[in-house]
Design a protein around this motif. Structure first.
Motif, PDB file in Angstrom:
ATOM      1  N   PRO A 284       0.819  -1.228   0.000  1.00 45.31           N
ATOM      2  CA  PRO A 284       0.000   0.000   0.000  1.00 45.31           C
ATOM      3  C   PRO A 284       0.851   1.276   0.000  1.00 45.31           C
ATOM      4  O   PRO A 284       0.575   2.194  -0.775  1.00 45.31           O
ATOM      5  N   ALA A 285       1.881   1.322   0.828  1.00 38.47           N
ATOM      6  CA  ALA A 285       2.693   2.554   0.930  1.00 38.47           C
ATOM      7  C   ALA A 285       3.469   2.817  -0.356  1.00 38.47           C
ATOM      8  O   ALA A 285       3.559   3.967  -0.814  1.00 38.47           O
ATOM      9  N   VAL A 286       4.014   1.769  -0.946  1.00 40.51           N
ATOM     10  CA  VAL A 286       4.788   1.966  -2.179  1.00 40.51           C
ATOM     11  C   VAL A 286       3.858   2.362  -3.331  1.00 40.51           C
ATOM     12  O   VAL A 286       4.222   3.182  -4.176  1.00 40.51           O
ATOM     13  N   THR A 287       2.657   1.810  -3.324  1.00 42.16           N
ATOM     14  CA  THR A 287       1.693   2.205  -4.353  1.00 42.16           C
ATOM     15  C   THR A 287       1.346   3.683  -4.202  1.00 42.16           C
ATOM     16  O   THR A 287       1.351   4.434  -5.189  1.00 42.16           O
ATOM     17  N   ALA A 288       1.080   4.116  -2.974  1.00 42.89           N
ATOM     18  CA  ALA A 288       0.764   5.528  -2.736  1.00 42.89           C
ATOM     19  C   ALA A 288       1.924   6.428  -3.172  1.00 42.89           C
ATOM     20  O   ALA A 288       1.718   7.502  -3.750  1.00 42.89           O
ATOM     21  N   PHE A 289       3.147   5.978  -2.925  1.00 44.30           N
ATOM     22  CA  PHE A 289       4.337   6.742  -3.304  1.00 44.30           C
ATOM     23  C   PHE A 289       4.464   6.861  -4.822  1.00 44.30           C
ATOM     24  O   PHE A 289       4.882   7.888  -5.355  1.00 44.30           O
ATOM     25  N   SER A 290       4.061   5.817  -5.539  1.00 46.66           N
ATOM     26  CA  SER A 290       4.356   5.720  -6.977  1.00 46.66           C
ATOM     27  C   SER A 290       3.237   6.224  -7.872  1.00 46.66           C
ATOM     28  O   SER A 290       3.459   6.499  -9.061  1.00 46.66           O
ATOM     29  N   VAL A 291       2.046   6.320  -7.322  1.00 46.97           N
ATOM     30  CA  VAL A 291       0.855   6.387  -8.151  1.00 46.97           C
ATOM     31  C   VAL A 291       0.809   7.593  -9.109  1.00 46.97           C
ATOM     32  O   VAL A 291       0.416   7.476 -10.262  1.00 46.97           O
ATOM     33  N   LYS A 292       1.300   8.721  -8.647  1.00 47.12           N
ATOM     34  CA  LYS A 292       1.214   9.928  -9.480  1.00 47.12           C
ATOM     35  C   LYS A 292       2.064   9.836 -10.751  1.00 47.12           C
ATOM     36  O   LYS A 292       1.788  10.505 -11.748  1.00 47.12           O
ATOM     37  N   ALA A 293       3.098   8.991 -10.703  1.00 50.63           N
ATOM     38  CA  ALA A 293       3.995   8.882 -11.857  1.00 50.63           C
ATOM     39  C   ALA A 293       3.398   8.028 -12.978  1.00 50.63           C
ATOM     40  O   ALA A 293       3.926   8.017 -14.097  1.00 50.63           O
ATOM     41  N   ALA A 294       2.326   7.311 -12.675  1.00 52.06           N
ATOM     42  CA  ALA A 294       1.711   6.459 -13.707  1.00 52.06           C
ATOM     43  C   ALA A 294       0.238   6.291 -13.389  1.00 52.06           C
ATOM     44  O   ALA A 294      -0.274   5.174 -13.261  1.00 52.06           O
ATOM     45  N   GLU A 295      -0.443   7.431 -13.259  1.00 54.08           N
ATOM     46  CA  GLU A 295      -1.811   7.412 -12.759  1.00 54.08           C
ATOM     47  C   GLU A 295      -2.738   6.551 -13.616  1.00 54.08           C
ATOM     48  O   GLU A 295      -3.548   5.776 -13.105  1.00 54.08           O
ATOM     49  N   GLU A 296      -2.557   6.682 -14.940  1.00 52.10           N
ATOM     50  CA  GLU A 296      -3.419   5.900 -15.846  1.00 52.10           C
ATOM     51  C   GLU A 296      -3.242   4.399 -15.649  1.00 52.10           C
ATOM     52  O   GLU A 296      -4.206   3.639 -15.655  1.00 52.10           O
ATOM     53  N   ARG A 297      -1.970   3.998 -15.524  1.00 48.49           N
ATOM     54  CA  ARG A 297      -1.685   2.565 -15.384  1.00 48.49           C
ATOM     55  C   ARG A 297      -2.250   2.017 -14.070  1.00 48.49           C
ATOM     56  O   ARG A 297      -2.848   0.945 -14.028  1.00 48.49           O
ATOM     57  N   TYR A 298      -2.055   2.766 -12.992  1.00 50.53           N
ATOM     58  CA  TYR A 298      -2.616   2.311 -11.708  1.00 50.53           C
ATOM     59  C   TYR A 298      -4.146   2.323 -11.753  1.00 50.53           C
ATOM     60  O   TYR A 298      -4.805   1.474 -11.154  1.00 50.53           O
ATOM     61  N   ALA A 299      -4.704   3.304 -12.465  1.00 49.72           N
ATOM     62  CA  ALA A 299      -6.172   3.347 -12.589  1.00 49.72           C
ATOM     63  C   ALA A 299      -6.670   2.115 -13.356  1.00 49.72           C
ATOM     64  O   ALA A 299      -7.704   1.534 -13.005  1.00 49.72           O
ATOM     65  N   ASP A 300      -5.920   1.695 -14.389  1.00 44.25           N
ATOM     66  CA  ASP A 300      -6.266   0.453 -15.101  1.00 44.25           C
ATOM     67  C   ASP A 300      -6.311  -0.718 -14.120  1.00 44.25           C
ATOM     68  O   ASP A 300      -7.195  -1.574 -14.206  1.00 44.25           O
ATOM     69  N   CYS A 301      -5.329  -0.755 -13.219  1.00 47.00           N
ATOM     70  CA  CYS A 301      -5.291  -1.849 -12.233  1.00 47.00           C
ATOM     71  C   CYS A 301      -6.559  -1.813 -11.387  1.00 47.00           C
ATOM     72  O   CYS A 301      -7.202  -2.854 -11.179  1.00 47.00           O
ATOM     73  N   ALA A 302      -6.904  -0.627 -10.885  1.00 45.16           N
ATOM     74  CA  ALA A 302      -8.093  -0.500 -10.027  1.00 45.16           C
ATOM     75  C   ALA A 302      -9.339  -0.966 -10.766  1.00 45.16           C
ATOM     76  O   ALA A 302     -10.211  -1.625 -10.192  1.00 45.16           O
ATOM     77  N   ARG A 303      -9.422  -0.641 -12.057  1.00 46.67           N
ATOM     78  CA  ARG A 303     -10.606  -1.053 -12.836  1.00 46.67           C
ATOM     79  C   ARG A 303     -10.577  -2.554 -13.104  1.00 46.67           C
ATOM     80  O   ARG A 303     -11.606  -3.219 -13.019  1.00 46.67           O
ATOM     81  N   ALA A 304      -9.394  -3.090 -13.431  1.00 48.51           N
ATOM     82  CA  ALA A 304      -9.300  -4.544 -13.662  1.00 48.51           C
ATOM     83  C   ALA A 304      -9.705  -5.298 -12.399  1.00 48.51           C
ATOM     84  O   ALA A 304     -10.351  -6.340 -12.456  1.00 48.51           O
ATOM     85  N   MET A 305      -9.328  -4.759 -11.252  1.00 47.53           N
ATOM     86  CA  MET A 305      -9.636  -5.417  -9.978  1.00 47.53           C
ATOM     87  C   MET A 305     -11.067  -5.099  -9.521  1.00 47.53           C
ATOM     88  O   MET A 305     -11.493  -5.563  -8.468  1.00 47.53           O
ATOM     89  N   GLU A 306     -11.732  -4.269 -10.320  1.00 45.64           N
ATOM     90  CA  GLU A 306     -13.129  -3.875 -10.048  1.00 45.64           C
ATOM     91  C   GLU A 306     -13.287  -3.154  -8.707  1.00 45.64           C
ATOM     92  O   GLU A 306     -14.301  -3.266  -8.035  1.00 45.64           O
ATOM     93  N   ILE A 307     -12.235  -2.401  -8.358  1.00 47.31           N
ATOM     94  CA  ILE A 307     -12.313  -1.516  -7.186  1.00 47.31           C
ATOM     95  C   ILE A 307     -12.877  -0.179  -7.663  1.00 47.31           C
ATOM     96  O   ILE A 307     -13.457   0.583  -6.906  1.00 47.31           O
ATOM     97  N   ALA A 308     -12.643   0.115  -8.936  1.00 47.75           N
ATOM     98  CA  ALA A 308     -13.170   1.337  -9.552  1.00 47.75           C
ATOM     99  C   ALA A 308     -13.853   0.938 -10.855  1.00 47.75           C
ATOM    100  O   ALA A 308     -13.635  -0.168 -11.351  1.00 47.75           O
ATOM    101  N   ASN A 309     -14.683   1.853 -11.388  1.00 46.51           N
ATOM    102  CA  ASN A 309     -15.319   1.508 -12.661  1.00 46.51           C
ATOM    103  C   ASN A 309     -14.902   2.488 -13.760  1.00 46.51           C
ATOM    104  O   ASN A 309     -14.134   3.426 -13.523  1.00 46.51           O
ATOM    105  N   GLN A 310     -15.423   2.240 -14.947  1.00 40.23           N
ATOM    106  CA  GLN A 310     -14.995   3.022 -16.120  1.00 40.23           C
ATOM    107  C   GLN A 310     -15.331   4.511 -15.974  1.00 40.23           C
ATOM    108  O   GLN A 310     -14.682   5.354 -16.594  1.00 40.23           O
ATOM    109  N   LEU A 311     -16.360   4.822 -15.196  1.00 36.27           N
ATOM    110  CA  LEU A 311     -16.783   6.221 -15.067  1.00 36.27           C
ATOM    111  C   LEU A 311     -15.916   7.010 -14.079  1.00 36.27           C
ATOM    112  O   LEU A 311     -15.901   8.237 -14.092  1.00 36.27           O
ATOM    113  N   ASP A 312     -15.196   6.306 -13.228  1.00 34.13           N
ATOM    114  CA  ASP A 312     -14.342   7.000 -12.258  1.00 34.13           C
ATOM    115  C   ASP A 312     -13.151   7.636 -12.966  1.00 34.13           C
ATOM    116  O   ASP A 312     -12.583   7.046 -13.888  1.00 34.13           O
ATOM    117  N   SER A 313     -12.790   8.833 -12.533  1.00 36.21           N
ATOM    118  CA  SER A 313     -11.588   9.460 -13.083  1.00 36.21           C
ATOM    119  C   SER A 313     -10.373   8.652 -12.622  1.00 36.21           C
ATOM    120  O   SER A 313     -10.464   7.867 -11.669  1.00 36.21           O
TER     121      SER A 313
END
Ligand SMILES: [Fe+2]
Length: 385
Positions: A284-313
């Motif tokens: 969790p901490a390393v993800t929080a540290f890294s997320v801004k550098a690849a926001e789209e890629r991490y967002a893809d992960c969240a959507r693949a894991m169905e923690i977020a959906n397509q409508l979420d920014s």
């Protein structure tokens, strides 16, 4: 250009364990050495494998002295047994430790020298004898990867060794072997797999081939790990976790891991924290540290894991990802280094050394946000409690 390396034979499915001997026949192995651990030997699984192989008319030996966090000493002993028994091939049976040990044995049999001669960024000149890997956890993915992690018995360093020569020739991925895994091991090895998938996807070395494996793996692991953790005998969850662990292995072996793994190895080396658990402490901490550098890629992960959906920014999706990882850690009862029982003074005094070792492994350099040594130190402090 992307070069993909995977075992030339992968047998997947319940009962595929029975295919071990036929696979060895196909690989023309005459005198395999089974590399396993005491635990599986006590359970009778290595003996079952030996009987199966001998019934196919192949003579085989067993080396069961592998240790968790495999050491150069254990590897040297394995090399000695391999040579003394005039073996021509390896069958590893177990979690990441026996598989990693067998990889190092094969490497040293073919190339001589010592394991440390081949640590990253050094190359492995020659391929080893045929190696059939049979994982019993879901898992490290080591059955399909080009990596082995060996602890130097003299210095205590967890060395990363990498090369196409380490990819097993064949793998048997039978989820039935995981049905008796205890809950803690299930959570830790499963979180290791999840970390492989996420890191392979956000890595600077990610590519379209590995992306599909990484996304499929993280989706499944996110959905199934809590069930496998709570209900060890749930065959559907176990089957899906096993496949996902192998998919995660294919993903990171052909992309890379990143900062979580880079920081995880030193914690494991100095304090004997199981690999998946030290990943879980950091994720969790390393993800929080890294997320801004690849926001789209991490967002893809969240959507693949169905923690977020397509409508979420992307920002909402990544916030949910970090939150989801924190909640999941609680659900899987992941301790902090402190609650695990690591001595506080020793932990803090080793932070500079651990940061140097993390950077030397090369993994942090694949992270979307490449950390400085000081930032790594800060992260180690942050995850303490
Ligand atoms: Fe791992």
């Amino acid at each position: 250009m992307t070069e993909i390396l995977i075992p030339s034979i992968i047998k997947i499915g319940g009962g595929s364990f029975q295919e071990a001997s036929a696979t060895l026949v196909r690989l023309q192995c005459k005198r395999p050495l089974i590399v396993t651990d005491v635990f599986l030997t006590r359970q009778g699984l290595s003996e079952r494998l030996r009987v199966q192989i001998e019934q196919a008319g192949i003579e085989c030996g067993i080396f069961s002295e592998t240790v968790p966090d495999p050491t150069t000493d254990a590897v040297s002993e394995g090399v000695r047994v391999f040579m003394a028994g005039q073996h021509d091939s390896l069958v590893s049976l177990g979690g990441g430790s026996p598989i990693d040990t067998a990889k190092a044995i094969g490497m040293l049999v073919a190339n001589g020298g010592r394991a440390r001669d081949y640590k990253v960024p050094n190359q492995i000149p020659k391929g080893g004898p045929p190696h059939l890997a049979v994982p019993t956890t879901a898992g490290t993915g080591s059955e399909v990867t080009r990596f082995t992690v060996i602890t130097d018995s003299e210095t205590g360093e967890k060395m990363l060794i990498a090369g196409g020569a380490l990819v097993p020739t064949a793998a048997i991925v039978d989820y039935e072997l995981t049905l008796s895994m205890p809950a803690r091991l299930t959570a830790d090895t499963g979180t290791d797999s999840l970390t492989h998938a996420i890191e392979a996807y956000v890595s600077r070395k990610a590519n379209p081939f590995t992306d599909t494996f990484a996304l499929a793996a993280m989706k499944t692991i996110w959905a199934e790990l809590p069930t496998a953790f709570r209900e060890p005998g749930n065959r559907n969850a176990r089957e899906r976790m096993m496949l996902a662990a192998t998919q995660g292995g294919i993903a990171f072996s052909n992309s890379s891991v990143a900062l979580v793994h880079g920081m995880s190895r030193p914690i494991g080396a100095h304090f004997h924290v199981p690999h998946g658990l030290s990943n879980a402490m950091l994720l969790p901490a390393v993800t929080a540290f890294s997320v801004k550098a690849a926001e789209e890629r991490y967002a893809d992960c969240a959507r693949a894991m169905e923690i977020a959906n397509q409508l979420d920014s992307d920002q909402v999706a990544t916030d949910r990802l970090i939150q989801g990882l924190l909640v999941r850690s609680e659900e899987l009862q992941v301790p902090s280094p402190k609650t695990f029982g690591i001595p506080e003074e020793r932990y803090f005094s080793l932070i500079p050394t651990m940061a140097v070792q993390a950077l030397a492994s090369g993994s942090p350099q694949n992270n979307p946000r490449v950390p400085s040594s000081e930032e790594i130190e800060q992260l180690y402090r942050q995850v303490w409690a």
